[in-house]
Design an enzyme around this catalytic site. Structure first.
Site, mmCIF file in Angstrom:
data_model
loop_
_atom_site.group_PDB
_atom_site.id
_atom_site.type_symbol
_atom_site.label_atom_id
_atom_site.label_comp_id
_atom_site.label_asym_id
_atom_site.label_seq_id
_atom_site.Cartn_x
_atom_site.Cartn_y
_atom_site.Cartn_z
ATOM 1 N N GLY A 119 -5.417 -16.464 2.740
ATOM 2 C CA GLY A 119 -4.667 -17.678 2.429
ATOM 3 C C GLY A 119 -3.292 -17.700 3.055
ATOM 4 N N SER A 125 -11.693 -16.271 9.330
ATOM 5 C CA SER A 125 -12.468 -17.038 8.366
ATOM 6 C C SER A 125 -13.314 -18.066 9.107
ATOM 7 C CB SER A 125 -11.534 -17.745 7.378
ATOM 8 O OG SER A 125 -12.271 -18.640 6.570
ATOM 9 N N GLY A 158 -7.341 -17.898 9.140
ATOM 10 C CA GLY A 158 -8.182 -19.068 9.385
ATOM 11 C C GLY A 158 -7.632 -19.971 10.454
ATOM 12 N N SER A 159 -7.030 -21.078 10.027
ATOM 13 C CA SER A 159 -6.562 -22.084 10.980
ATOM 14 C C SER A 159 -5.506 -21.549 11.940
ATOM 15 C CB SER A 159 -6.020 -23.303 10.225
ATOM 16 O OG SER A 159 -5.020 -22.922 9.286
ATOM 17 N N ASP A 190 -17.033 -17.552 3.997
ATOM 18 C CA ASP A 190 -16.762 -18.204 2.720
ATOM 19 C C ASP A 190 -17.964 -19.007 2.232
ATOM 20 O OD1 ASP A 190 -13.954 -17.546 2.200
ATOM 21 O OD2 ASP A 190 -13.560 -18.659 4.039
ATOM 22 N N MET A 220 -6.375 -13.718 -3.361
ATOM 23 C CA MET A 220 -6.251 -15.074 -2.855
ATOM 24 C C MET A 220 -4.784 -15.476 -2.964
ATOM 25 S SD MET A 220 -9.186 -16.024 -1.794
ATOM 26 C CE MET A 220 -8.675 -17.704 -1.427
ATOM 27 N N GLY A 248 -10.866 -22.942 -1.752
ATOM 28 C CA GLY A 248 -11.619 -24.183 -1.595
ATOM 29 C C GLY A 248 -11.362 -24.890 -0.289
ATOM 30 N N PHE A 249 -10.157 -24.742 0.243
ATOM 31 C CA PHE A 249 -9.814 -25.442 1.480
ATOM 32 C C PHE A 249 -8.938 -24.558 2.366
ATOM 33 C CE2 PHE A 249 -10.459 -28.676 -1.767
ATOM 34 C CZ PHE A 249 -11.364 -29.532 -1.145
ATOM 35 N N GLY A 250 -9.094 -24.702 3.673
ATOM 36 C CA GLY A 250 -8.273 -23.969 4.614
ATOM 37 C C GLY A 250 -6.977 -24.702 4.896
ATOM 38 N N GLY A 251 -6.085 -24.046 5.641
ATOM 39 C CA GLY A 251 -4.855 -24.678 6.089
ATOM 40 C C GLY A 251 -3.759 -24.779 5.050
#
Length: 220
Positions: free
Chosen positions: A174, A7, A195-196, A34, A135, A140-143
């Protein structure tokens, strides 16, 4: 076959080109892009201009449109060079029409479902999408940490596709890491968005290789 998609939301924006090259060298398959509008989700991210640059890297770009009225922007992201365009079932009044529009633009069509959205809405567009994005966090937000209840949704979509004789990628976004990936793949996921956990891994290639080895063990 399993696909790994980093991501770009979790990348270092000041070194975006370097981050994309680093992920490509680590062996990813797709770039997950995204797009957030601050309305459908409480955040704002990238537009089609950055997507156009990302598409020149040689990897397919999956544009995940977390925006209201996505139909207005499908053509722009198709022209930017995105191979996949994914719209949220919750963000459009005419999901079937939006999927047709994506395919007419020459892209692969995806449907994304928020954690609380029933997979049953996919039953009425089976055959009209190439990718179902589950999802496993609120977008809306990573991590964020994966919501366990979403794992059964992956399995339900897998059963639905199999019973209908339809083929589509099941993508999960996610809380994906080396600990959660095995249960997601066992449930039927065939594309994992990391992602993270991936960008923050000491060795991105080792992270990817670990997940691929688990997939081989599962025998998908």
């Amino acid at each position: 076959m399993l696909k790994i998609a980093p991501s770009l939301l979790a990348a270092d924006y000041l070194k975006l080109g370097e981050e994309i090259r680093r992920m490509a060298e680590a062996g990813v398959d797709v770039l997950h892009y995204d797009v957030m509008d601050g309305s459908f989700v409480p955040n704002i991210s990238f537009g089609q201009g950055v997507a156009e640059r990302a598409a020149t890297c040689g990897l397919p770009v999956d544009a995940h449109l977390m925006i209201v009225n996505p139909e207005k922007y499908i053509e722009a992201f198709a022209k930017a060079g995105c191979e996949y365009i994914t719209v949220h079932a919750e963000a459009t009044n005419h999901l079937h029409r939006a999927l047709q529009q994506i395919r007419a633009a020459g892209c692969k069509a995806g449907v994304a479902l928020n954690p609380a959205t029933s997979p049953e809405c996919l039953r009425y567009v089976l055959g009209d999408f190439d990718l179902a994005l589950v999802m496993t966090v609120n977008p809306g937000f990573g991590g964020q940490k994966l919501i366990p209840a979403c794992v059964e949704k992956i399995a339900a979509i897998r059963r639905m596709l199999d019973e209908a004789g339809k083929d589509a990628i099941i993508e999960v976004d996610g809380g994906v890491n080396t600990q959660t990936a095995p249960m997601l793949m066992k449930a039927g996921a065939t594309m994992l968005v990391a992602g993270s956990a991936l960008y923050g891994a000491p060795d991105a290639k080792a992270f990817i290789d670990t997940i691929r080895a688990e997939y081989a063990e599962i025998g998908k």
